[in-house]
Scaffold this active site. Structure first.
Site, PDB file in Angstrom:
ATOM      1  N   HIS A   1     -37.193   2.357 -18.377  1.00 33.99           N
ATOM      2  CA  HIS A   1     -36.072   1.536 -18.849  1.00 33.99           C
ATOM      3  C   HIS A   1     -35.930   0.381 -17.860  1.00 33.99           C
ATOM      4  CE1 HIS A   1     -31.759   0.599 -19.443  1.00 33.99           C
ATOM      5  NE2 HIS A   1     -31.849   1.209 -20.609  1.00 33.99           N
TER       6      HIS A   1
ATOM      7  N   ASP B   1     -35.385   9.273 -12.739  1.00 32.05           N
ATOM      8  CA  ASP B   1     -34.320   8.795 -13.611  1.00 32.05           C
ATOM      9  C   ASP B   1     -34.152   9.836 -14.728  1.00 32.05           C
ATOM     10  OD1 ASP B   1     -32.897   7.666 -15.673  1.00 32.05           O
ATOM     11  OD2 ASP B   1     -33.992   5.767 -15.682  1.00 32.05           O
TER      12      ASP B   1
ATOM     13  N   GLN C   1     -32.232  10.330 -19.667  1.00 29.54           N
ATOM     14  CA  GLN C   1     -32.565  10.877 -20.989  1.00 29.54           C
ATOM     15  C   GLN C   1     -32.866  12.369 -20.959  1.00 29.54           C
ATOM     16  OE1 GLN C   1     -32.236   9.432 -23.857  1.00 29.54           O
ATOM     17  NE2 GLN C   1     -31.792   7.389 -23.066  1.00 29.54           N
TER      18      GLN C   1
ATOM     19  N   LYS D   1     -24.240  10.236 -21.643  1.00 35.84           N
ATOM     20  CA  LYS D   1     -25.317  10.749 -22.506  1.00 35.84           C
ATOM     21  C   LYS D   1     -25.253  12.276 -22.590  1.00 35.84           C
ATOM     22  CE  LYS D   1     -28.448   6.942 -21.333  1.00 35.84           C
ATOM     23  NZ  LYS D   1     -28.353   5.980 -22.428  1.00 35.84           N
TER      24      LYS D   1
ATOM     25  N   CYS E   1     -34.449  -1.702 -24.203  1.00 36.36           N
ATOM     26  CA  CYS E   1     -34.465  -1.988 -22.751  1.00 36.36           C
ATOM     27  C   CYS E   1     -35.738  -1.425 -22.111  1.00 36.36           C
ATOM     28  CB  CYS E   1     -33.243  -1.441 -22.024  1.00 36.36           C
ATOM     29  SG  CYS E   1     -31.693  -2.028 -22.681  1.00 36.36           S
TER      30      CYS E   1
HETATM   31  N1  7TS Z   1     -32.572   5.031 -17.621  1.00 37.42           N
HETATM   32  C1  7TS Z   1     -32.883   5.471 -18.843  1.00 37.42           C
HETATM   33  C2  7TS Z   1     -34.119   6.292 -19.036  1.00 37.42           C
HETATM   34  C3  7TS Z   1     -32.030   5.180 -19.918  1.00 37.42           C
HETATM   35  O1  7TS Z   1     -32.346   5.629 -21.135  1.00 37.42           O
HETATM   36  C4  7TS Z   1     -30.851   4.410 -19.709  1.00 37.42           C
HETATM   37  C5  7TS Z   1     -29.947   4.008 -20.831  1.00 37.42           C
HETATM   38  C6  7TS Z   1     -30.575   4.011 -18.396  1.00 37.42           C
HETATM   39  C7  7TS Z   1     -31.456   4.325 -17.394  1.00 37.42           C
HETATM   40  C8  7TS Z   1     -29.323   3.261 -18.073  1.00 37.42           C
HETATM   41  O2  7TS Z   1     -28.232   4.114 -18.180  1.00 37.42           O
HETATM   42  P1  7TS Z   1     -26.731   3.551 -18.006  1.00 37.42           P
HETATM   43  O3  7TS Z   1     -25.873   4.728 -18.353  1.00 37.42           O
HETATM   44  O4  7TS Z   1     -26.584   3.126 -16.587  1.00 37.42           O
HETATM   45  O5  7TS Z   1     -26.615   2.412 -18.967  1.00 37.42           O
HETATM   46  N2  7TS Z   1     -30.569   4.017 -22.092  1.00 37.42           N
HETATM   47  C9  7TS Z   1     -30.082   3.488 -23.231  1.00 37.42           C
HETATM   48  C10 7TS Z   1     -30.787   3.553 -24.440  1.00 37.42           C
HETATM   49  O6  7TS Z   1     -31.880   4.098 -24.581  1.00 37.42           O
HETATM   50  N3  7TS Z   1     -30.073   2.954 -25.387  1.00 37.42           N
HETATM   51  O7  7TS Z   1     -28.935   2.498 -24.843  1.00 37.42           O
HETATM   52  C11 7TS Z   1     -28.922   2.831 -23.497  1.00 37.42           C
END
Ligand code: 7TS
Length: 404
Positions: A121, A198, A201, A224, A362
């Site tokens: 991401h 990370d 997911q 999530k 992303c």
């Molecule tokens: N890393 C991964 C693997 C992610 O899927 C996401 C967000 C992030 C980091 C960032 O997370 P945040 O909570 O700091 O925003 N992924 C997604 C997605 O797949 N669709 O919307 C957000």
């Protein structure tokens, strides 16, 4: 006993109508929905305990502080960290990654190497590029193959005595691939590199054990995992967190302040400057309790069944191609319909009450690898059903008819 109809009763939003149709929520990889138990915990905090923490002698402040620290202990237990002070509460995965990337600014120099993967991401790419700009270190990339898996033999070849850090996601948000993180961690440690995983997911689907993984840093977002937005966690091994300088200066992260010199507070407070997301932290604990009551083994088995069912049904549609076909994947299906733009498919599905994400998710390097602008992504959670998948399949057929 796992009973999806009982579970669905916990989620008020699932009985909503969208565009006159029953909502089918398949954008769980972007954010999960919130059960009533978690909504109640938010209300309970503001109705009964709202106060600033770690600073008041009064009862409300002490109660809020106790609840916040209990949540940290719940997170510690969930991830099996050795100490609760190895859990830093942040605003989310992105914040956690930036905290570590900033900390390493003073520990890297020109000639050092950082390895990321082609499946990341943007939030696990950009902070490391910025770190390389600040330090003169260089970024190497583990490539991917057609199935959407990492080419792990290439990772072995990228490792050298110059490798200082390795950053890989546990599960790819765009394709659902589950990466071989234990292998990556062990190999990186052989050359003395630190590893950040990370887990944004992964945490909605599996329960990571940071000690068994022997990982140096592990990051995730509450939103999530049936929790609220604006809160997440960083697990770091005590030694590493002690080595890293603080990310932000401010209240509650200091031991002593004079205009000549400031000394920093002990872990975890060194990394938690200012008033944190107190309700968010407490409710993150409630979300973890909720998911554990359902049980991660039951969640994984049920979601795997949904994934297999949806894969088979979608592949039966002529001209539909799924991206990310690893045998090791979670309940994410990224697909395109011939050369129809994913945005158009997503718009028609929305009219039918079906929420999916469209675009590059992303994760633009993955789309570049496949030479596509993006995909339609349906991501399933334990509260979804096969009937909802049938609705999606009918919707996709309709979109195909209207757009081709
Ligand atoms: N890393 C991964 C693997 C992610 O899927 C996401 C967000 C992030 C980091 C960032 O997370 P945040 O909570 O700091 O925003 N992924 C997604 C997605 O797949 N669709 O919307 C957000």
């Amino acid at each position: 006993m796992f009973n999806v109809q009982d579970i669905r009763k916990d989620f008020p939003i699932l009985s909503r109508k969208v565009n006159g149709k029953s909502l089918v929520y398949f954008d769980n990889a972007a954010t999960s929905q919130t059960p009533q138990q978690v909504i109640d915990a938010i209300i309970d905090y503001y109705a009964n305990y709202n106060a600033n923490i770690h600073r008041g002698v009064h009862t409300l402040s002490q109660e809020a502080t106790d609840l916040y620290e209990q949540a940290r202990q719940k997170i510690q237990a969930h991830f099996n960290a050795k100490f609760s002070h190895e859990i830093i509460l942040t605003s989310g995965t992105t914040d956690s990654i930036n905290l570590v990337a900033n900390g390493f600014s003073s520990l890297l120099k020109k000639g050092d190497e950082i390895i990321v993967s082609a499946l990341e991401h943007h939030s696990n790419i950009v902070p490391w590029q910025m770190l390389c700009e600040r330090t003169g270190a260089s970024l190497k990339v583990i490539p991917m193959n057609e199935e959407g898996e990492l080419v792990i033999t290439d990772f072995d070849n990228l490792l050298s005595k110059n490798t200082k850090l390795v950053f890989v996601n546990h599960i790819s948000n765009a394709l659902g691939t589950i990466n071989p993180i234990k292998y990556i961690i062990d190999k990186a440690h052989q050359v003395g590199a630190a590893v950040l995983i990370d887990g944004a997911q992964a945490c909605p689907h599996i329960k990571p054990d940071v000690q068994a993984l022997d990982v140096d840093f592990y990051v995730a977002s509450a939103h999530k995992m049936c929790g609220p937005t604006g809160v997440g966690m960083l697990y770091g091994k005590e030694d590493w967190l002690n080595k890293l300088p603080p990310y932000q200066g401010g209240g509650e992260m200091i031991a002593e302040v004079t205009f000549e010199k400031t000394t920093y507070a002990d872990l975890p407070h060194k990394f938690e400057a200012g008033t944190p997301n107190i309700a968010g932290g407490i409710v993150f604990g409630a979300a973890i309790d909720y998911m554990n009551r359902i049980g991660f083994d039951a969640i994984a088995a049920y979601e795997n069944d949904l994934l297999n069912y949806a894969t088979e049904k979608l592949l039966a549609i002529d001209g539909l191609k799924i991206y990310g076909t690893s045998k090791n994947k979670t309940s994410v299906i990224s697909f395109n319909l011939e050369d129809i733009h994913p945005y158009d498919v997503g718009t028609i599905l929305d009219k039918l009450g079906i929420a999916v994400r469209t675009g590059h998710h992303c994760a633009q390097p993955i789309m570049d690898f496949y030479c596509i602008p993006g995909t339609v992504r349906a991501s399933f959670s334990f509260y979804n059903t096969k009937e909802e998948i049938d609705t999606l399949v009918e919707g996709v057929k309709k979109a195909k008819m209207m757009l081709s």
